[in-house]
Design a protein around this motif. Structure first.
Motif, PDB file in Angstrom:
ATOM      1  N   GLY A 240       0.781  -1.224   0.000  1.00 45.73           N
ATOM      2  CA  GLY A 240       0.000   0.000   0.000  1.00 45.73           C
ATOM      3  C   GLY A 240       0.813   1.274   0.000  1.00 45.73           C
ATOM      4  O   GLY A 240       0.243   2.373   0.060  1.00 45.73           O
ATOM      5  N   ARG A 241       2.132   1.187  -0.094  1.00 46.73           N
ATOM      6  CA  ARG A 241       2.968   2.378   0.009  1.00 46.73           C
ATOM      7  C   ARG A 241       3.052   3.102  -1.333  1.00 46.73           C
ATOM      8  O   ARG A 241       3.026   2.487  -2.399  1.00 46.73           O
ATOM      9  N   PHE A 242       3.172   4.439  -1.274  1.00 45.88           N
ATOM     10  CA  PHE A 242       3.252   5.274  -2.468  1.00 45.88           C
ATOM     11  C   PHE A 242       4.183   6.441  -2.201  1.00 45.88           C
ATOM     12  O   PHE A 242       4.530   6.746  -1.049  1.00 45.88           O
ATOM     13  N   GLU A 243       4.578   7.118  -3.287  1.00 42.63           N
ATOM     14  CA  GLU A 243       5.390   8.331  -3.218  1.00 42.63           C
ATOM     15  C   GLU A 243       4.889   9.321  -4.242  1.00 42.63           C
ATOM     16  O   GLU A 243       4.623   8.948  -5.396  1.00 42.63           O
ATOM     17  N   LEU A 244       4.762  10.569  -3.851  1.00 42.31           N
ATOM     18  CA  LEU A 244       4.450  11.670  -4.753  1.00 42.31           C
ATOM     19  C   LEU A 244       5.622  12.641  -4.688  1.00 42.31           C
ATOM     20  O   LEU A 244       5.855  13.269  -3.656  1.00 42.31           O
ATOM     21  N   SER A 245       6.347  12.754  -5.763  1.00 45.70           N
ATOM     22  CA  SER A 245       7.540  13.603  -5.780  1.00 45.70           C
ATOM     23  C   SER A 245       7.266  14.886  -6.550  1.00 45.70           C
ATOM     24  O   SER A 245       6.238  15.041  -7.201  1.00 45.70           O
ATOM     25  N   GLY A 246       8.230  15.812  -6.476  1.00 45.99           N
ATOM     26  CA  GLY A 246       8.135  17.065  -7.217  1.00 45.99           C
ATOM     27  C   GLY A 246       7.159  18.068  -6.617  1.00 45.99           C
ATOM     28  O   GLY A 246       6.619  18.897  -7.347  1.00 45.99           O
ATOM     29  N   LEU A 247       6.939  18.024  -5.297  1.00 45.32           N
ATOM     30  CA  LEU A 247       5.955  18.892  -4.661  1.00 45.32           C
ATOM     31  C   LEU A 247       6.592  20.172  -4.137  1.00 45.32           C
ATOM     32  O   LEU A 247       7.775  20.216  -3.796  1.00 45.32           O
ATOM     33  N   CYS A 248       5.749  21.206  -4.037  1.00 47.21           N
ATOM     34  CA  CYS A 248       6.203  22.524  -3.609  1.00 47.21           C
ATOM     35  C   CYS A 248       5.761  22.799  -2.175  1.00 47.21           C
ATOM     36  O   CYS A 248       5.076  21.993  -1.546  1.00 47.21           O
ATOM     37  N   ASP A 249       6.181  23.972  -1.671  1.00 49.96           N
ATOM     38  CA  ASP A 249       5.797  24.393  -0.319  1.00 49.96           C
ATOM     39  C   ASP A 249       4.394  24.979  -0.347  1.00 49.96           C
ATOM     40  O   ASP A 249       4.201  26.195  -0.217  1.00 49.96           O
ATOM     41  N   ARG A 250       3.406  24.140  -0.535  1.00 52.20           N
ATOM     42  CA  ARG A 250       2.020  24.588  -0.504  1.00 52.20           C
ATOM     43  C   ARG A 250       1.124  23.413  -0.141  1.00 52.20           C
ATOM     44  O   ARG A 250       1.578  22.266  -0.058  1.00 52.20           O
ATOM     45  N   GLU A 251      -0.144  23.684   0.067  1.00 50.66           N
ATOM     46  CA  GLU A 251      -1.107  22.654   0.419  1.00 50.66           C
ATOM     47  C   GLU A 251      -1.718  22.064  -0.854  1.00 50.66           C
ATOM     48  O   GLU A 251      -2.075  22.800  -1.776  1.00 50.66           O
ATOM     49  N   TYR A 252      -1.834  20.727  -0.880  1.00 52.89           N
ATOM     50  CA  TYR A 252      -2.359  20.017  -2.033  1.00 52.89           C
ATOM     51  C   TYR A 252      -3.632  19.264  -1.660  1.00 52.89           C
ATOM     52  O   TYR A 252      -3.819  18.863  -0.504  1.00 52.89           O
ATOM     53  N   LEU A 253      -4.465  19.064  -2.672  1.00 52.03           N
ATOM     54  CA  LEU A 253      -5.627  18.198  -2.537  1.00 52.03           C
ATOM     55  C   LEU A 253      -5.224  16.823  -3.073  1.00 52.03           C
ATOM     56  O   LEU A 253      -5.136  16.611  -4.280  1.00 52.03           O
ATOM     57  N   VAL A 254      -4.954  15.894  -2.169  1.00 48.10           N
ATOM     58  CA  VAL A 254      -4.452  14.568  -2.529  1.00 48.10           C
ATOM     59  C   VAL A 254      -5.611  13.578  -2.493  1.00 48.10           C
ATOM     60  O   VAL A 254      -6.393  13.548  -1.544  1.00 48.10           O
ATOM     61  N   MET A 255      -5.708  12.766  -3.554  1.00 46.02           N
ATOM     62  CA  MET A 255      -6.787  11.788  -3.655  1.00 46.02           C
ATOM     63  C   MET A 255      -6.205  10.415  -3.951  1.00 46.02           C
ATOM     64  O   MET A 255      -5.103  10.286  -4.489  1.00 46.02           O
ATOM     65  N   ALA A 256      -6.972   9.402  -3.579  1.00 43.50           N
ATOM     66  CA  ALA A 256      -6.589   8.014  -3.844  1.00 43.50           C
ATOM     67  C   ALA A 256      -7.817   7.249  -4.296  1.00 43.50           C
ATOM     68  O   ALA A 256      -8.934   7.536  -3.874  1.00 43.50           O
ATOM     69  N   GLY A 257      -7.604   6.291  -5.176  1.00 47.79           N
ATOM     70  CA  GLY A 257      -8.706   5.480  -5.685  1.00 47.79           C
ATOM     71  C   GLY A 257      -8.294   4.035  -5.845  1.00 47.79           C
ATOM     72  O   GLY A 257      -7.122   3.731  -6.064  1.00 47.79           O
TER      73      GLY A 257
END
Length: 832
Positions: free
Chosen positions: A606-623
């Motif tokens: 079940g592990r994942f990685e999201l790279s390339g993110l900035c210093d801000r808040e994101y709306l993260v979704m999973a399906g």
């Protein structure tokens, strides 16, 4: 045993004893019965006399099967005698019926969720009861391939059901209601497939499994439909349409198998014509069908006749392209065997090569420049509606570090142009060169006095060269001093400087104009968000997809079409034709796979990685692609560290209804799919890109009915599509889905406009009865564009689809109305 048998030496017999026991255990599930059969087989061989045979194993297999048939017949006769004298058994309770229906539905839904090449094999094997040899002959593939796909399909099916029920043991218990009992009317497909997924080591069931061994029993269904072959003692009535090629199984024991209503069974016939760019037939060329979902697994081949006509028998959806070396495909026909297609059109041209370099004015090589061949603007409009189901092929290459590019197969096409684009330089567009080897030189344009100008610096404050800078639809690159400029006509709300390895420099627009002497500072390295995706019980969700629903838009180009992914929550193919391009997102350019069109895929833990993110808040979704359920959107910062996303399985048991036309008549062969709207990106307050997914497709039967099971409660709508009707997307009320829905579709016409004077009209609009402008759809193969103003090229429009409410076509020249004509009732070509 009356037939003569070979004389088998004792040592040879003992050498095969292990194989005989293994075969017996595959044929029957009771180990004691299997051991008895194996011993009886060995005894029969020892007592046999006759000539030797070439294959002792084949002979032993026949003996074993015959013994099993005799035992089975005896058990059947004993069961009939016992049933004749026994007291009638009580009818199953309501709870037992519900449990049995739910088990059957689980198997059905799991099969429908498999990849098409596995699903097709399983359906033919366990629904149509075809042998692997018959399947191989029907699909024109090796028997070994059929057996391999059957084995892997069963493995995937068991995995899906294990995931649903929590493990192999729980899966077997959940499917026990489908095991045949005296007097039970269990659907044949559910029974056969249940046995396949419940058996351990079922990978070999195709070779010598139970259902190959039992003598088939012909059962006549209600209503005089065609007989169905089943196995064993099961005698479930199954209603089917008369023709297998158009098979549309209706219901089994009421609504037990309603999910199979109007299920289509490929392969289907496709036909069409191959033409050259000037409209003449392309005779004697080889065409190939390339499936969407197994591009490397083989093709279907056809050769065009003297008139360019061709016929193919294919399965699934894909594209028809030229395979001959002497031609190259300009327009590839997009084929989908949900309905018989007899109007496909492939356009080809003579190929040639183009090799060269791209340099700046001083002769320095330019890397990452795009060299593309653009067909004439009127190419598609030359063929009218014939190419509505065709996709324009792209011919482009990117230069390497030495500025070199190669285009080995581009079309020889009068009126085509070559376009060379590189950020920071003026785009070059000129007629397609005649020479094979060329050299293009790009120049930096002069900066206008009112340009959006500034400098990009690195985190230490030093000038950053060759950095991409974008503002909406305008993109450039900095020079050696880090300077850049963009035209004031750029449509965008912010300036973004982007370089790999750094967070972007961003400046939002405030007021009506941009400030002078802008400085964009690149940030520190981007962040990586890590975590796990789990279900309601806290178990990891293997292959769950995770993405960012609100990425930072870097750049976009005009003419972007709204895109649709035909797969479940997964990546979509790169756009191949038309003016449509996917917009670029900062996170997608800095990281590996973050955004809606490239989600990260979780592993078995079940592990994942999201790279390339900035210093801000994101709306993260999973399906979860297995059931299309989504996790609740999570607001997370890029540096949030370790997180957990929980996917709740909130589903509606069944959504059903009927599709009708404007007169209330039922519509058959309407495609029905689940649609999930994922995100929408806007530029200047206008939608620039919309991402949505469609899955769970089925087609309506003759009565227009559709049934969908385990429908997610959140974010889902229903999409309806049928030839000759306007597509419709319907939201449904979760509280009212127990009652059948009635969905009406509006008829549509396909029209293309031709002006008698090519320069008299440059665009047309469509009006309804009240004079309102209507939005029309311009289909281009597997994509489409929504327009309120359709342009003419060389006096012709592309074919477009308009609703039945359209009454008037208005022609314009330079923005002024020139003439009006009524909309023809049946579509076709309209002359202005």
């Amino acid at each position: 045993m009356t037939a003569s048998s070979p004389d088998i030496a004792l040592e040879n017999l003992l050498a095969h004893s292990g194989w005989v026991r293994s075969l017996a255990n595959q044929l029957v599930r009771d180990p004691d019965v299997a051991e008895d059969l194996a011993q009886e087989t060995m005894l029969a061989a020892l007592e046999a006399r006759g000539d030797r045979v070439r294959s002792p194993r084949a002979w032993l297999g026949r003996v074993l099967r015959n013994l099993m048939f005799e035992r089975l017949r005896g058990e059947q006769r004993r069961s009939r005698r016992e049933a004749a004298v026994a007291r009638a058994e009580p009818e199953p309770s309501s709870a037992e019926l519900v449990e049995r229906v739910d088990a059957h539905r689980s198997v059905v839904n799991a099969v429908m969720g498999l990849p098409e090449h596995y699903r097709l094999i399983l359906l033919r094997r366990y629904y149509l009861d075809e042998t692997p040899s018959a399947i191989a002959a029907a699909l024109e593939m090796p028997v070994a391939t059929v057996k391999t796909r059957l084995q892997r399909g069963l493995e995937q099916l068991r995995g899906v059901l294990d995931q649903r029920y929590g493990g192999p043991e729980q899966r077997r218990k959940a499917l026990l209601p489908l095991v045949p009992i005296t007097g039970a009317k269990v659907p044949v497909f559910g029974l056969m497939l249940t046995a396949a997924v419940m058996v351990l080591g079922g990978g070999a069931i195709w070779a010598t499994g139970w259902f190959d061994a039992v003598e088939p029993v012909v059962v006549t269904s209600r209503g005089g439909a065609a007989p169905v072959r089943t196995s064993g003692t099961t005698t479930a009535p199954v209603a089917r349409e008369e023709a297998v090629r158009d098979s549309a199984p209706t219901t089994v024991a009421g609504d037990v198998a309603a999910a199979w209503t109007a299920l289509k069974m490929p392969a289907r016939g496709l036909s069409g014509v191959a033409l050259t760019a000037d409209g003449s037939p392309a005779a004697g060329i080889v065409l190939q069908f390339v499936p969407d979902r197994e591009r490397a697994r083989g093709t279907r081949i056809a050769i065009t006749d003297a008139g360019g006509a061709f016929e193919l028998t294919v399965a699934g959806s894909g594209r028809v392209t030229a395979a001959s070396e002497n031609v190259v495909t300009l327009l590839a026909a997009m084929a989908n065997t949900a309905a018989v297609r007899a109007d496909l059109c492939v356009v080809v041209a003579t190929p040639r090569a183009l090799i060269g370099r791209v340099l700046d004015r001083a002769g320095n090589p330019l890397a990452e420049a795009t060299v593309a061949v653009r067909p004439p603007m009127d190419l598609r409009s030359r063929f009218g509606a014939r190419v509505s189901k065709a996709r324009t092929q792209r011919f482009e290459a990117t230069t390497d570090a030495t500025g070199r590019f190669e285009l080995q197969r581009i079309p020889v096409l009068p009126g085509a142009e070559i376009e060379v684009v590189r950020g920071g330089f003026a785009a070059l567009r000129l007629p397609l060169p005649v020479d094979t080897t060329v050299e293009f030189r790009l120049e930096r344009p002069q900066r206008p006095a009112d340009a959006i100008a500034g400098q990009v610096v690195d985190p230490g404050g030093l000038p950053a060269r060759d950095v991409r800078v974008a503002c909406g639809d305008a993109v450039t690159r900095t020079d050696s001093a880090g300077r850049f400029w963009l035209p004031t006509s750029a449509v965008g709300e912010r300036l973004i400087a982007l370089r790999s390895g750094n967070q972007p420099g961003v400046l939002a627009k405030s007021g009506a104009s941009w400030p002078r002497d802008i400085v964009l500072r690149l940030g520190p390295p981007p962040h990586t968000l890590r975590g796990r995706v789990v279900d309601d019980a806290g178990r990891p969700v293997n292959r769950a997809h995770v993405w960012i629903a609100d990425p930072l838009l870097f750049s976009w180009q005009p003419g972007v079409c709204y895109q649709t992914a035909s797969s479940t929550l997964g990546p979509i193919a790169t756009q191949q034709g038309g003016a449509a391009r996917r917009p670029e997102a900062v996170e997608a350019l800095l990281g590996d796979c973050n955004v809606v069109w490239r989600p990260a895929v979780a592993g078995p833990d079940g592990r994942f990685e999201l790279s390339g993110l900035c210093d801000r808040e994101y709306l993260v979704m999973a399906g979860n692609p297995a059931n299309l359920c989504l996790a609740s959107p999570a607001k997370l910062r890029g540096d949030a560290g370790e997180v957990e996303l929980r996917i709740a399985r909130r589903v509606i048991d069944r959504v059903h209804g009927r599709v009708v036309d404007g007169a209330g008549r039922p519509l058959a062969r309407v495609g029905v799919a689940l649609q999930l709207d994922i995100c929408e990106l806007t530029v200047g307050g206008q939608p620039a890109y919309r991402q949505l997914y469609r899955a769970g497709s089925m087609v309506t039967g003759p009565d227009g009915e559709f049934f969908l099971y385990d429908v997610p409660r959140d974010h889902v709508r229903l999409h309806f599509r049928a030839n000759g009707f306007v597509d419709r997307t319907v939201a449904f009320d979760v509280a009212a889905v127990a009652a059948p829905m009635t969905v009406g579709l509006t008829r549509s016409n396909e029209l293309w406009v031709r002006s008698l004077d090519p320069v008299a009209v440059d665009a047309v609009v469509v009006l309804d009865r009240d004079g309102r402008r209507l939005r029309v759809e311009v289909p281009r193969g597997d994509e489409s564009q929504q327009l309120r103003r359709v342009p003419l090229h060389a006096g012709r429009t592309e074919a477009f689809i308009l609703p039945a409410t359209a009454v008037t076509i208005v022609g314009f020249r330079a923005g002024d109305e020139v003439r009006r004509v009524p909309v023809p009732s049946r579509g076709g070509e309209l002359q202005l």
